[in-house]
Design an enzyme around this catalytic site. Sequence first.
Site, PDB file in Angstrom:
ATOM      1  N   SER A 140     -31.161 -20.126  47.059  1.00  0.00           N
ATOM      2  CA  SER A 140     -31.203 -20.352  48.115  1.00  0.00           C
ATOM      3  C   SER A 140     -32.035 -21.453  47.807  1.00  0.00           C
ATOM      4  O   SER A 140     -33.744 -21.069  47.549  1.00  0.00           O
ATOM      5  CB  SER A 140     -31.023 -19.026  48.695  1.00  0.00           C
ATOM      6  OG  SER A 140     -31.704 -19.755  50.663  1.00  0.00           O
ATOM      7  N   TYR A 153     -35.405 -11.398  51.705  1.00  0.00           N
ATOM      8  CA  TYR A 153     -34.370 -12.250  51.984  1.00  0.00           C
ATOM      9  C   TYR A 153     -34.392 -12.814  50.696  1.00  0.00           C
ATOM     10  O   TYR A 153     -34.449 -13.346  49.163  1.00  0.00           O
ATOM     11  CB  TYR A 153     -33.018 -12.693  52.936  1.00  0.00           C
ATOM     12  CG  TYR A 153     -32.492 -13.788  52.305  1.00  0.00           C
ATOM     13  CD1 TYR A 153     -31.038 -13.487  52.164  1.00  0.00           C
ATOM     14  CD2 TYR A 153     -32.739 -14.955  52.532  1.00  0.00           C
ATOM     15  CE1 TYR A 153     -29.963 -14.160  51.331  1.00  0.00           C
ATOM     16  CE2 TYR A 153     -31.475 -16.433  52.151  1.00  0.00           C
ATOM     17  CZ  TYR A 153     -30.795 -15.470  51.050  1.00  0.00           C
ATOM     18  OH  TYR A 153     -28.872 -16.941  51.121  1.00  0.00           O
ATOM     19  N   LYS A 157     -34.257 -14.262  46.215  1.00  0.00           N
ATOM     20  CA  LYS A 157     -33.908 -15.455  45.834  1.00  0.00           C
ATOM     21  C   LYS A 157     -35.389 -15.868  45.130  1.00  0.00           C
ATOM     22  O   LYS A 157     -34.854 -16.506  44.248  1.00  0.00           O
ATOM     23  CB  LYS A 157     -33.955 -15.835  47.330  1.00  0.00           C
ATOM     24  CG  LYS A 157     -32.335 -15.404  47.770  1.00  0.00           C
ATOM     25  CD  LYS A 157     -30.773 -15.503  47.544  1.00  0.00           C
ATOM     26  CE  LYS A 157     -29.989 -15.421  47.881  1.00  0.00           C
ATOM     27  NZ  LYS A 157     -28.258 -14.978  47.581  1.00  0.00           N
TER      28      LYS A 157
HETATM   29  N1  LIG Z   1     -24.322 -20.002  53.486  1.00  0.00           N
HETATM   30  C1  LIG Z   1     -25.190 -19.927  53.447  1.00  0.00           C
HETATM   31  O1  LIG Z   1     -25.573 -20.989  54.379  1.00  0.00           O
HETATM   32  C2  LIG Z   1     -25.906 -20.259  52.278  1.00  0.00           C
HETATM   33  C3  LIG Z   1     -27.471 -20.767  51.697  1.00  0.00           C
HETATM   34  C4  LIG Z   1     -28.013 -20.732  51.264  1.00  0.00           C
HETATM   35  C5  LIG Z   1     -27.916 -19.611  49.976  1.00  0.00           C
HETATM   36  N2  LIG Z   1     -26.467 -19.026  50.072  1.00  0.00           N
HETATM   37  C6  LIG Z   1     -25.855 -17.855  49.578  1.00  0.00           C
HETATM   38  O2  LIG Z   1     -24.530 -18.296  49.003  1.00  0.00           O
HETATM   39  C7  LIG Z   1     -23.800 -16.867  49.179  1.00  0.00           C
HETATM   40  C8  LIG Z   1     -22.861 -16.893  48.915  1.00  0.00           C
HETATM   41  O3  LIG Z   1     -23.013 -16.711  50.524  1.00  0.00           O
HETATM   42  P1  LIG Z   1     -21.622 -16.979  51.676  1.00  0.00           P
HETATM   43  O4  LIG Z   1     -21.948 -18.233  52.693  1.00  0.00           O
HETATM   44  O5  LIG Z   1     -20.745 -17.761  50.855  1.00  0.00           O
HETATM   45  O6  LIG Z   1     -21.124 -16.344  52.808  1.00  0.00           O
HETATM   46  P2  LIG Z   1     -19.888 -15.559  53.074  1.00  0.00           P
HETATM   47  O7  LIG Z   1     -19.299 -16.046  53.311  1.00  0.00           O
HETATM   48  O8  LIG Z   1     -20.824 -14.235  54.610  1.00  0.00           O
HETATM   49  O9  LIG Z   1     -19.550 -14.573  52.129  1.00  0.00           O
HETATM   50  C9  LIG Z   1     -19.831 -12.967  51.836  1.00  0.00           C
HETATM   51  C10 LIG Z   1     -19.432 -12.484  50.728  1.00  0.00           C
HETATM   52  O10 LIG Z   1     -19.346 -11.622  49.331  1.00  0.00           O
HETATM   53  C11 LIG Z   1     -19.025 -10.673  49.492  1.00  0.00           C
HETATM   54  N3  LIG Z   1     -19.828  -9.480  49.913  1.00  0.00           N
HETATM   55  C12 LIG Z   1     -21.342  -8.867  50.780  1.00  0.00           C
HETATM   56  N4  LIG Z   1     -21.443  -8.276  50.203  1.00  0.00           N
HETATM   57  C13 LIG Z   1     -20.927  -7.668  49.098  1.00  0.00           C
HETATM   58  C14 LIG Z   1     -22.058  -6.922  48.483  1.00  0.00           C
HETATM   59  N5  LIG Z   1     -22.880  -5.689  48.711  1.00  0.00           N
HETATM   60  N6  LIG Z   1     -20.839  -6.514  46.815  1.00  0.00           N
HETATM   61  C15 LIG Z   1     -20.089  -7.618  46.543  1.00  0.00           C
HETATM   62  N7  LIG Z   1     -19.557  -8.293  47.612  1.00  0.00           N
HETATM   63  C16 LIG Z   1     -20.188  -8.125  48.693  1.00  0.00           C
HETATM   64  C17 LIG Z   1     -18.180 -10.665  51.272  1.00  0.00           C
HETATM   65  O11 LIG Z   1     -17.141  -9.998  51.282  1.00  0.00           O
HETATM   66  P3  LIG Z   1     -16.981  -8.180  51.528  1.00  0.00           P
HETATM   67  O12 LIG Z   1     -17.503  -8.558  52.689  1.00  0.00           O
HETATM   68  O13 LIG Z   1     -15.792  -7.534  51.806  1.00  0.00           O
HETATM   69  O14 LIG Z   1     -18.260  -7.572  50.302  1.00  0.00           O
HETATM   70  C18 LIG Z   1     -17.679 -12.434  50.874  1.00  0.00           C
HETATM   71  O15 LIG Z   1     -16.620 -12.216  49.872  1.00  0.00           O
HETATM   72  C19 LIG Z   1     -25.277 -15.522  48.657  1.00  0.00           C
HETATM   73  O16 LIG Z   1     -25.650 -15.361  48.015  1.00  0.00           O
HETATM   74  C20 LIG Z   1     -26.078 -16.642  49.944  1.00  0.00           C
HETATM   75  O17 LIG Z   1     -27.171 -15.472  49.395  1.00  0.00           O
HETATM   76  C21 LIG Z   1     -26.195 -18.988  51.365  1.00  0.00           C
END
Ligand SMILES: NC(=O)c1ccc[n+]([C@@H]2O[C@H](COP(=O)([O-])OP(=O)(O)OC[C@H]3O[C@@H](n4cnc5c(N)ncnc54)[C@H](OP(=O)(O)O)[C@@H]3O)[C@@H](O)[C@H]2O)c1
Length: 247
Positions: A140, A153, A157
Amino acid sequence: MSLEGLKVLITGGTRGIGLATAQAFLAQGAQVTIASRKLEHVHHALESLNHPHAFGFACHVGEATARQELVEQSLQAMGGLDVLVNNAATNPHFGPLLKADAEHWQKIFEVNLMGAFGLTQLCYPALKASAHASVINIASVAGLKVYPGMGIYSVFKAGLIMMTRVLAAELGPQNIRVNAVAPGFIKTDFAKAIWDEPAHLKPVLAATPLRRLGSPEEIATCICWLANPQNSFTTGSVITSDGGLTL
Ligand SMILES: NC(=O)c1ccc[n+]([C@@H]2O[C@H](COP(=O)([O-])OP(=O)(O)OC[C@H]3O[C@@H](n4cnc5c(N)ncnc54)[C@H](OP(=O)(O)O)[C@@H]3O)[C@@H](O)[C@H]2O)c1
C-alpha cells in the site's frame, strides 16, 4: 505478452482487487485458485468468474493450519504453482498509533505479514519447480508514506515491502521473482469509509493528481504485468499505482 498456462494462487480473491486479478489472469489463459475466509464468498466469486480453470477454497490467511490446507488444495487443483499473490489483508484499527492495543498489533501482524510470509514459505517448493515463479505482495502507499490514522496497518505494509526486497534477494538465485504493488486509494469495500463519505473523499481527490480513485482492474493490470514471464528481469520492485498520490 501472455499469461497462458500460469498457475496462480490469489488470497483475498473473492472481491475487490483479488477478484479483479483473478478475472484478469483467467482472461489471459491462466489457471487461478482464489481463497478467502468465508466459503459463501468463495462460492459466489467462483460463480461470477464462471470459468473451468477457476478453483476456490476457504482460508483465513492468519491461521497456520488453514494456510497449509490451502496450499495443498491449490497444488492438487492446479497441478503446481507459478504465481502467489499475497493480497488478503485486514485493518481493524484506525486512529493514533498509541491508542492501539496489543490485540490490534497481533491481528494485523498475523494476517498482513505472517499470512504472506507463511504462504510464501509453504509455496516455496512448488515455486522452485516452476520456470516462471513469482510472488507478488499487495502492499500500500501507506507502507511508503505516513497517512493519519493508518498506524499499525502502515507499519506492517512497510514490513511487507521490506520482506519483498529481502525475499527477492534470497530467492533470486533460484529464479523466483518477488515484487510488490503499492496501490493508492482504490474503490473497493476496503476503502469504503473514504469514498462513501464526501468529507473524507474530498481531500484524497485533492491530493491525487489524477483527481480520482483507482479501480481494482487497474491494480490487477499491474499484478499481471509483474507475473508475466516476459517481465523476467523485474524483481524486488515496488510498483506504485496511486494516481500520483505519493508524488
Ligand atoms: N482498496 C484500497 O484502497 C487499497 C489501498 C492500498 C492497498 N490495498 C490492499 O489491497 C489488498 C486488497 O484489498 P481490497 O481493497 O481488494 O479489499 P476488499 O475489497 O475488502 O477485499 C478483501 C478480500 O480479502 C478477503 N479477506 C479478508 N481478510 C482475510 C483473511 N484474514 N484471510 C483471507 N482472506 C481475507 C476478503 O474475503 P472474506 O471476507 O471472505 O475473507 C476479500 O476477498 C489488501 O492487501 C489491501 O491492504 C487496498
